[in-house]
Design a protein around this motif. Sequence first.
Motif, PDB file in Angstrom:
ATOM      1  N   ARG A   1      36.634  30.146  35.632  1.00 49.24           N
ATOM      2  CA  ARG A   1      37.484  31.344  35.597  1.00 49.24           C
ATOM      3  C   ARG A   1      37.987  31.661  37.006  1.00 49.24           C
ATOM      4  O   ARG A   1      37.208  31.725  37.949  1.00 49.24           O
ATOM      5  CB  ARG A   1      36.709  32.543  35.054  1.00 49.24           C
TER       6      ARG A   1
ATOM      7  N   ARG B   1      39.480  33.965  40.015  1.00 49.37           N
ATOM      8  CA  ARG B   1      39.275  35.334  40.482  1.00 49.37           C
ATOM      9  C   ARG B   1      40.274  35.663  41.594  1.00 49.37           C
ATOM     10  O   ARG B   1      40.873  34.756  42.194  1.00 49.37           O
ATOM     11  CB  ARG B   1      37.847  35.510  41.029  1.00 49.37           C
ATOM     12  N   GLY B   2      40.457  36.938  41.858  1.00 52.81           N
ATOM     13  CA  GLY B   2      41.326  37.372  42.938  1.00 52.81           C
ATOM     14  C   GLY B   2      40.643  37.256  44.286  1.00 52.81           C
ATOM     15  O   GLY B   2      39.566  36.666  44.422  1.00 52.81           O
TER      16      GLY B   2
ATOM     17  N   HIS C   1      41.926  40.153  40.183  1.00 48.77           N
ATOM     18  CA  HIS C   1      42.635  39.279  39.263  1.00 48.77           C
ATOM     19  C   HIS C   1      43.447  38.225  40.024  1.00 48.77           C
ATOM     20  O   HIS C   1      43.935  38.479  41.130  1.00 48.77           O
ATOM     21  CB  HIS C   1      43.575  40.085  38.362  1.00 48.77           C
TER      22      HIS C   1
END
Length: 374
Positions: free
Chosen positions: A86, A88-89, A96
């Motif tokens: 996943r 991520r920011g 985000h």
Amino acid sequence: MTAIQSFTGDANPFGGGDPYADYRTADFPFTHLADLADRRLGAGVIAANDEFFAERENMLKPEPAEFDPEHFGHKGKIMDGWETRRRRGIGAEQPHPTEDDHDWALVRLGAPGVIRGIVIDTAHFRGNYPQAVSVEGTSVAGSPSPEELLSGDVKWTTLVPRTAIGGHAANGFAVDAEQRFTHLRVNQHPDGGIARLRVHGEVAPDPAWLATLGTFDLVALENGGQVEDASDRFYSPATNTIQPGRSRKMDDGWETRRRRDKGNDWIRYQLVEQSQIRAVEIDTAYLKGNSAGWAALSVRDGESSEWVEILPRTRLQPDTNHRFVLGSGTAGRAATHVRIDIFPDGGISRLRLFGSLTEEGAARLAARHQELGG
């Protein structure tokens, strides 16, 4: 052309039973064409920026994706596809990923060609599929490294613009680019998993390579031959008969259902270009109680000419490779199409037609190669 249905959004969570029960697909107008990303042709996923949960090579497996709800490893659920972690920011204030963040994989096509359609299959990726995908293509001679393909010197053409897709679904895209491609860059935005990738199109061989070979298999898929039509595809596709290598099991060839009439089954092929056939192999490997009883070969030059028999009806043995050298009269005949008739039904595993291009065929193939940017 048939409209392609699109799928967006999640599939239902797996609730037990048949894992394909709510799988979503549609009829695509291009899936009868060869898969240029077939491992049997030599395709490979040569690089990816991330494959944390599942390896990139899974995308090119020929069989449908499998799902085992209890199969976990030390990194988590093991999926039959390519799955990234996943994204991520950059921090707590921006958790985000940005609009431009995405994962990518580089795919070397097994045979260079003109792409007519792409299927990005997210089978069993229900809540972990990418929000959108995009696909680019390029044509690079030789065997470029991932670093060379990712350098700024390579021109990429958009084949599938960034498009939302659905989970647990076969997402199909028609492609309209009359060019010859050797490599693809598959992007998933921003992250997620793809079970299978299929790249349907027409092989566009290198005329210089075929000219150097001189004598080669004129109907082989990797050399630009293709199946035009077949009387029956009940058990397995007719395209199997022109795949590389020898058949390794019964369903790796072409087998028809049992006939209950007085007819016979057949396959019609288009050769790479106008050619002269000098030798033939008809292989019935692994077809033992279900091989064709007899076979005959006919050719024609052009779409509208008459069929002319070059191999009369000949007895075939089960699980055997049969070789025939054509006589001087038939070996010199120019041909663009070939038809094999089997009697009454059954199957063959491979058909090989050895010969060379005519001057006219070689000239047309070279002109076509030039048109496609080769």
